[in-house]
Design an enzyme around this catalytic site. Structure first.
Site, mmCIF file in Angstrom:
data_model
loop_
_atom_site.group_PDB
_atom_site.id
_atom_site.type_symbol
_atom_site.label_atom_id
_atom_site.label_comp_id
_atom_site.label_asym_id
_atom_site.label_seq_id
_atom_site.Cartn_x
_atom_site.Cartn_y
_atom_site.Cartn_z
ATOM 1 N N ASP A 1 0.818 -1.210 0.000
ATOM 2 C CA ASP A 1 0.000 0.000 0.000
ATOM 3 C C ASP A 1 0.851 1.259 0.000
ATOM 4 O O ASP A 1 2.068 1.198 0.187
ATOM 5 C CB ASP A 1 -0.950 -0.013 1.214
ATOM 6 C CG ASP A 1 -0.260 -0.384 2.527
ATOM 7 O OD1 ASP A 1 0.975 -0.354 2.587
ATOM 8 O OD2 ASP A 1 -0.974 -0.709 3.492
ATOM 9 N N ASN B 1 -6.932 -2.654 14.575
ATOM 10 C CA ASN B 1 -8.320 -3.035 14.292
ATOM 11 C C ASN B 1 -8.353 -4.206 13.309
ATOM 12 O O ASN B 1 -9.342 -4.440 12.635
ATOM 13 C CB ASN B 1 -9.120 -1.848 13.744
ATOM 14 C CG ASN B 1 -8.543 -1.310 12.423
ATOM 15 O OD1 ASN B 1 -7.571 -1.845 11.898
ATOM 16 N ND2 ASN B 1 -9.141 -0.262 11.900
ATOM 17 N N HIS C 1 -6.748 -4.542 10.539
ATOM 18 C CA HIS C 1 -6.643 -4.276 9.105
ATOM 19 C C HIS C 1 -5.401 -4.948 8.530
ATOM 20 O O HIS C 1 -4.407 -5.151 9.225
ATOM 21 C CB HIS C 1 -6.715 -2.778 8.781
ATOM 22 C CG HIS C 1 -5.545 -1.943 9.170
ATOM 23 N ND1 HIS C 1 -5.649 -0.899 10.057
ATOM 24 C CD2 HIS C 1 -4.252 -1.959 8.769
ATOM 25 C CE1 HIS C 1 -4.465 -0.312 10.192
ATOM 26 N NE2 HIS C 1 -3.599 -0.941 9.421
ATOM 27 N N GLU D 1 -9.538 -1.735 5.729
ATOM 28 C CA GLU D 1 -10.134 -1.451 7.033
ATOM 29 C C GLU D 1 -11.361 -2.354 7.256
ATOM 30 O O GLU D 1 -11.862 -2.964 6.300
ATOM 31 C CB GLU D 1 -10.564 0.021 7.083
ATOM 32 C CG GLU D 1 -9.417 1.015 6.927
ATOM 33 C CD GLU D 1 -8.621 1.231 8.232
ATOM 34 O OE1 GLU D 1 -8.552 0.303 9.067
ATOM 35 O OE2 GLU D 1 -8.074 2.328 8.401
HETATM 36 C C1 GLP Z 1 -0.224 0.423 8.481
HETATM 37 C C2 GLP Z 1 0.043 -0.429 7.252
HETATM 38 C C3 GLP Z 1 -0.213 -1.883 7.536
HETATM 39 C C4 GLP Z 1 0.483 -2.287 8.829
HETATM 40 C C5 GLP Z 1 -0.103 -1.507 9.961
HETATM 41 C C6 GLP Z 1 0.452 -1.855 11.314
HETATM 42 O O1 GLP Z 1 -1.544 0.780 8.610
HETATM 43 N N1 GLP Z 1 -0.723 -0.016 6.124
HETATM 44 O O2 GLP Z 1 0.234 -2.660 6.449
HETATM 45 O O3 GLP Z 1 0.344 -3.655 9.052
HETATM 46 O O4 GLP Z 1 0.172 -0.126 9.696
HETATM 47 O O5 GLP Z 1 1.520 -1.040 11.608
HETATM 48 P P1 GLP Z 1 2.509 -1.238 12.814
HETATM 49 O O6 GLP Z 1 3.363 -2.389 12.448
HETATM 50 O O7 GLP Z 1 3.284 0.050 12.857
HETATM 51 O O8 GLP Z 1 1.692 -1.482 14.025
#
Ligand code: GLP
Length: 251
Positions: A67, A136, A138, A143
């Site tokens: 993404d 959450n 995702h 989402e």
């Molecule tokens: C972002 C990314 C996700 C990732 C998530 C969790 O939203 N788009 O791909 O898994 O963050 O991030 P973190 O590893 O910083 O908790």
């Protein structure tokens, strides 16, 4: 679905790095799906070290990131393009023409999403997809409410995701409210999926994804349907998985 529980986040990261290194050793021309966020930083550190020691080559590999934020140019320090350069691409022998990330600056994000989806298909799909998990549940930026057959597309971020990711932006910097993400359907087509989740703040999301029932309210629960998904967790992230589930998986 497999679940591997490690004593620490460092051990879990090393285990995921190992999966990636074995994939590259087994098939040097692998197509890899890559995540961003705080969670995979340890994985990329292990991979950089392996590359330095001559244990990993990206010379024939192709990568597709999950993404990117809409409105951030690749030079922006908060963009995922910047993150990937800093944490992996600048340190390994990857051909940057084969390191794909959706463009957050495309004039029409829907056209960019369709181009990205077609590019993945043109490469014969993704061999190994590494995923993180949002608080959450995702995956990518899919989402809660995302259809399990959704494709790469423009999405709005929830207030909770914007808040969770605020720390990655300089104070006062404008934080995007939209992104382009691979869809859940796109992710489910990857041949092998490895999810890394660490820390207590992910325990509820892990439990909802792993324990089921599978529902659109819990994007991570779509992975229940995938034939080769492994969750790699530390003890904190595994805290709320039902014991019965672990026993069932151990059997
Ligand atoms: C972002 C990314 C996700 C990732 C998530 C969790 O939203 N788009 O791909 O898994 O963050 O991030 P973190 O590893 O910083 O908790």
């Amino acid at each position: 679905m497999n679940i591997i529980i490690k004593d620490s986040a460092a051990d879990a990261s090393a285990a995921v790095a190992d999966v990636l290194l074995r994939q590259l050793a087994h098939k040097p021309g692998s197509v890899l799906g890559l995540p961003t966020g705080g969670t995979p930083l340890g994985v990329y550190a292990n991979v950089r070290q392996a590359h330095e020691q001559g244990r990993a080559s990206f010379a024939s590999a192709t990568t597709f990131n999950l993404d990117e934020y809409i409105g951030l140019p690749a030079e922006d320090p908060a963009s995922y393009a910047h993150y990937m350069r800093e944490n992996l691409f600048a340190h390994v022998n990857i051909d940057l023409d084969r390191a794909h990330i959706p463009s957050g600056m495309a004039e029409d994000p829907s056209i960019e999403a369709a181009r990205y989806e077609a590019l993945i298909a043109a490469h014969g799909g993704i061999d190994l997809m590494l995923l993180g998990l949002g608080r959450n549940a995702h995956i990518g930026f899919n989402e809660p409410g995302s259809a399990h057959d959704s494709r790469t597309r423009r999405v709005s971020l929830t207030p909770s995701t914007i808040e969770a990711n605020a720390g990655y932006f300089e104070p006062g910097a404008r934080q995007p409210s939209h992104a382009i993400t691979m869809g859940i359907g796109t992710i489910l087509e990857c041949r092998k999926i490895v999810v890394l989740a660490t820390g207590l703040e992910k325990a509820e999301a892990v439990a909802a994804s792993v324990n089921g029932p599978s529902s659109e309210d819990v994007p991570g629960s779509a992975l229940i349907w995938h034939p080769d998904t492994t969750f790699v967790l530390d003890r904190a992230a595994a805290r709320h998985i039902e014991r019965a589930k672990i026993r069932e998986l151990e059997a």
